[in-house]
Scaffold this motif. Structure first.
Motif, PDB file in Angstrom:
ATOM      1  N   VAL A  10       0.857  -1.186   0.000  1.00 30.07           N
ATOM      2  CA  VAL A  10       0.000   0.000   0.000  1.00 30.07           C
ATOM      3  C   VAL A  10       0.888   1.229   0.000  1.00 30.07           C
ATOM      4  O   VAL A  10       1.579   1.505   0.979  1.00 30.07           O
ATOM      5  CB  VAL A  10      -0.927   0.022   1.237  1.00 30.07           C
ATOM      6  CG1 VAL A  10      -1.796   1.276   1.218  1.00 30.07           C
ATOM      7  CG2 VAL A  10      -1.780  -1.237   1.287  1.00 30.07           C
ATOM      8  N   ALA A  14       8.339   6.779  -1.674  1.00 30.73           N
ATOM      9  CA  ALA A  14       9.748   6.408  -1.530  1.00 30.73           C
ATOM     10  C   ALA A  14       9.898   5.020  -0.903  1.00 30.73           C
ATOM     11  O   ALA A  14      10.657   4.173  -1.397  1.00 30.73           O
ATOM     12  CB  ALA A  14      10.462   7.459  -0.682  1.00 30.73           C
ATOM     13  N   ILE A  15       9.166   4.773   0.157  1.00 30.53           N
ATOM     14  CA  ILE A  15       9.357   3.514   0.887  1.00 30.53           C
ATOM     15  C   ILE A  15       8.699   2.349   0.150  1.00 30.53           C
ATOM     16  O   ILE A  15       9.301   1.283  -0.029  1.00 30.53           O
ATOM     17  CB  ILE A  15       8.793   3.644   2.332  1.00 30.53           C
ATOM     18  CG1 ILE A  15       9.449   4.828   3.065  1.00 30.53           C
ATOM     19  CG2 ILE A  15       8.951   2.339   3.098  1.00 30.53           C
ATOM     20  CD1 ILE A  15      10.937   4.715   3.301  1.00 30.53           C
ATOM     21  N   ILE A  33      -0.205  -0.625  -4.789  1.00 31.63           N
ATOM     22  CA  ILE A  33      -1.400   0.204  -4.970  1.00 31.63           C
ATOM     23  C   ILE A  33      -1.042   1.621  -4.583  1.00 31.63           C
ATOM     24  O   ILE A  33      -0.587   1.867  -3.461  1.00 31.63           O
ATOM     25  CB  ILE A  33      -2.554  -0.293  -4.071  1.00 31.63           C
ATOM     26  CG1 ILE A  33      -2.844  -1.754  -4.363  1.00 31.63           C
ATOM     27  CG2 ILE A  33      -3.803   0.531  -4.310  1.00 31.63           C
ATOM     28  CD1 ILE A  33      -3.909  -2.314  -3.467  1.00 31.63           C
ATOM     29  N   ASP A 175      -5.138   3.104  -7.291  1.00 29.19           N
ATOM     30  CA  ASP A 175      -6.331   2.895  -6.460  1.00 29.19           C
ATOM     31  C   ASP A 175      -6.005   3.449  -5.086  1.00 29.19           C
ATOM     32  O   ASP A 175      -4.821   3.634  -4.751  1.00 29.19           O
ATOM     33  CB  ASP A 175      -6.666   1.391  -6.350  1.00 29.19           C
ATOM     34  CG  ASP A 175      -8.085   1.133  -5.862  1.00 29.19           C
ATOM     35  OD1 ASP A 175      -8.790   2.106  -5.515  1.00 29.19           O
ATOM     36  OD2 ASP A 175      -8.486  -0.040  -5.822  1.00 29.19           O
ATOM     37  N   GLY A 207       2.885   6.161   4.130  1.00 29.63           N
ATOM     38  CA  GLY A 207       3.382   7.444   4.615  1.00 29.63           C
ATOM     39  C   GLY A 207       2.468   8.044   5.668  1.00 29.63           C
ATOM     40  O   GLY A 207       1.966   7.347   6.559  1.00 29.63           O
TER      41      GLY A 207
END
Ligand SMILES: Cc1cc2nc3c(=O)[nH]c(=O)nc-3n(C[C@H](O)[C@H](O)[C@H](O)COP(=O)(O)OP(=O)(O)OC[C@H]3O[C@@H](n4cnc5c(N)ncnc54)[C@H](O)[C@@H]3O)c2cc1C
Length: 366
Positions: A10, A14-15, A33, A175, A207
């Protein structure tokens, strides 16, 4: 939707992008996503400094991880360039943290001494040396010089990581994920506004928006902290540099001077304000008076994902098998992204992680 997914991630910031690339590299079938709509994503706003040493003090739990994460970008940038043709704009020519008064001089000299005893090449530059290197600086009493700290272009980083992940078989779908699905005591995928995505493992890398996901077995206290930024043309006659002080920073990116930033607890509000810009301009003009002649180019803002203890959350949810967190990277998520991807892939593949992750465990929050 691709069939037989191994992992749904999800968030393709960046991560999430770094996790996708590393998991795809180890043969996992990955779906990312990503909402895609502009809502103040931190990666779009970030300065991109890779700066563990300009702030790294004794007992900082992020010092070793940050140093390893910074050094990891050298091989990662080369690999991504080779695989995708995207140049991350990796700058490895050092950052100066300027002291403006005597109390700061004492504290930064302490930090320099401590880092030198750890074997790092950090130096103290006195006022004379500072003027010699950067004659254009405003009032300054000396500086901590971190010769290996640097920066990269965060936008290029995310695009390169996602491009390489796709090249290795990952899918990226637009999405908005709304909930984590469960089957008994295990994760079973993710529901989005458009569709549901079944997979035995889920990585939450959303995030600042992480806490809005439903179906998490605990409250994940990641808060949005707004940072405003501005860009001007890089002043003529001044060598490219990154300089930083306790109030602001000035960094060269391409032909621009990127100026930052603010730390504001204003919820999910990524607007630029006159008050924020006024603070950035007055601080950076004190640092580099030549900016006063520059023309304004752009301004923007983004939301950092910040935890109460300032540390990221990296690891498996003890209450739900197959649910992993890679979030809460606060002010250092660009620095830590590449290495976080590696650590998540190690953990998910049952390998011992290359760094001690105890301080970053999800169960420190209840
Ligand atoms: C002004 C500013 C300056 C910064 N400067 C630096 C710096 O110099 N150095 C540094 O190391 N770090 C810096 N940072 C911090 C860094 O940008 C963040 O720590 C990092 O981007 C966090 O990465 P992330 O992927 O967790 O979050 P983000 O980068 O915000 O990405 C999260 C992604 O998840 C997506 N998403 C969220 N919710 C959902 C959902 N429900 N469904 C699908 N997708 C979703 C979002 O669209 C977004 O793309 C800065 C941040 C800001 C705001």
């Amino acid at each position: 939707m691709p069939p037989d997914l191994d992992v749904v991630i999800v968030g393709g910031g960046a991560i999430g992008a770094a996790c996708a690339r590393e998991l795809a590299r180890t043969g996992r079938k990955v779906l990312v996503i990503e909402t895609g709509s502009e809502m103040g994503q931190a990666w779009r706003a970030a300065g991109g400094m890779l700066a563990p040493h300009i702030e790294g003090e004794r007992n900082d739990p992020l010092f070793d991880l940050g140093t390893a994460a910074r050094d990891h970008y050298e091989p990662l940038a080369a690999a991504l360039r080779e695989a995708t043709g995207i140049d991350l704009g990796l700058w490895q020519e050092g950052i100066a943290r300027v002291a403006t008064d005597e109390s700061e001089v004492a504290s930064l000299q302490n930090t320099v001494g401590w880092q030198q005893r750890q074997g790092y090449p950090t130096q103290w530059l006195d006022e004379h040396e500072l003027r010699h290197r950067w004659p254009w600086l405003g009032p300054a009493a000396g500086a901590l010089w971190a010769p290996r700290d640097g920066a990269l272009d965060p936008d290029r980083l995310v695009h390169a990581l996602l491009a390489d992940a796709k090249r290795r078989g990952a899918t990226v779908l637009q999405d908005r994920a709304t909930a984590v699905l469960t089957a008994g005591s295990a994760a079973a995928g993710v529901t989005g506004e458009r569709d549901s995505y079944a997979a035995p493992e889920v990585v939450v890398a959303a995030g600042a928006w992480t806490g809005l996901l439903e179906g998490l077995p605990r409250r994940i206290p990641v808060q949005p902290v707004r940072g405003q930024m501005a860009a001007l043309p890089w002043p003529e006659g001044i060598g490219r540099a990154i300089v930083y002080n306790k109030d602001c920073y000035l960094l060269a990116r391409g032909n621009e001077a990127v100026l930052g930033s603010t730390m504001e607890y204003v919820g999910f509000n990524a607007e630029v304000t006159p008050a924020g810009l006024a603070k950035i301009f007055s601080n950076t003009m004190a640092l580099c008076p030549a900016l006063v002649r520059a023309k304004m180019r752009r301004s923007w803002a983004g939301l950092r994902p910040v935890t109460p203890d300032g540390l990221p959350i990296i690891g498996e949810e003890p209450k739900l098998r197959g649910l992993w967190y890679a979030t809460g990277h606060g002010r250092n998520g660009i620095l830590l992204a590449g290495l976080t991807g590696v650590l998540i892939a190690q953990l998910m593949n049952g390998e011992p992680p290359s760094h001690d992750l105890q301080r970053f465990a999800p169960d420190r929050f209840v």
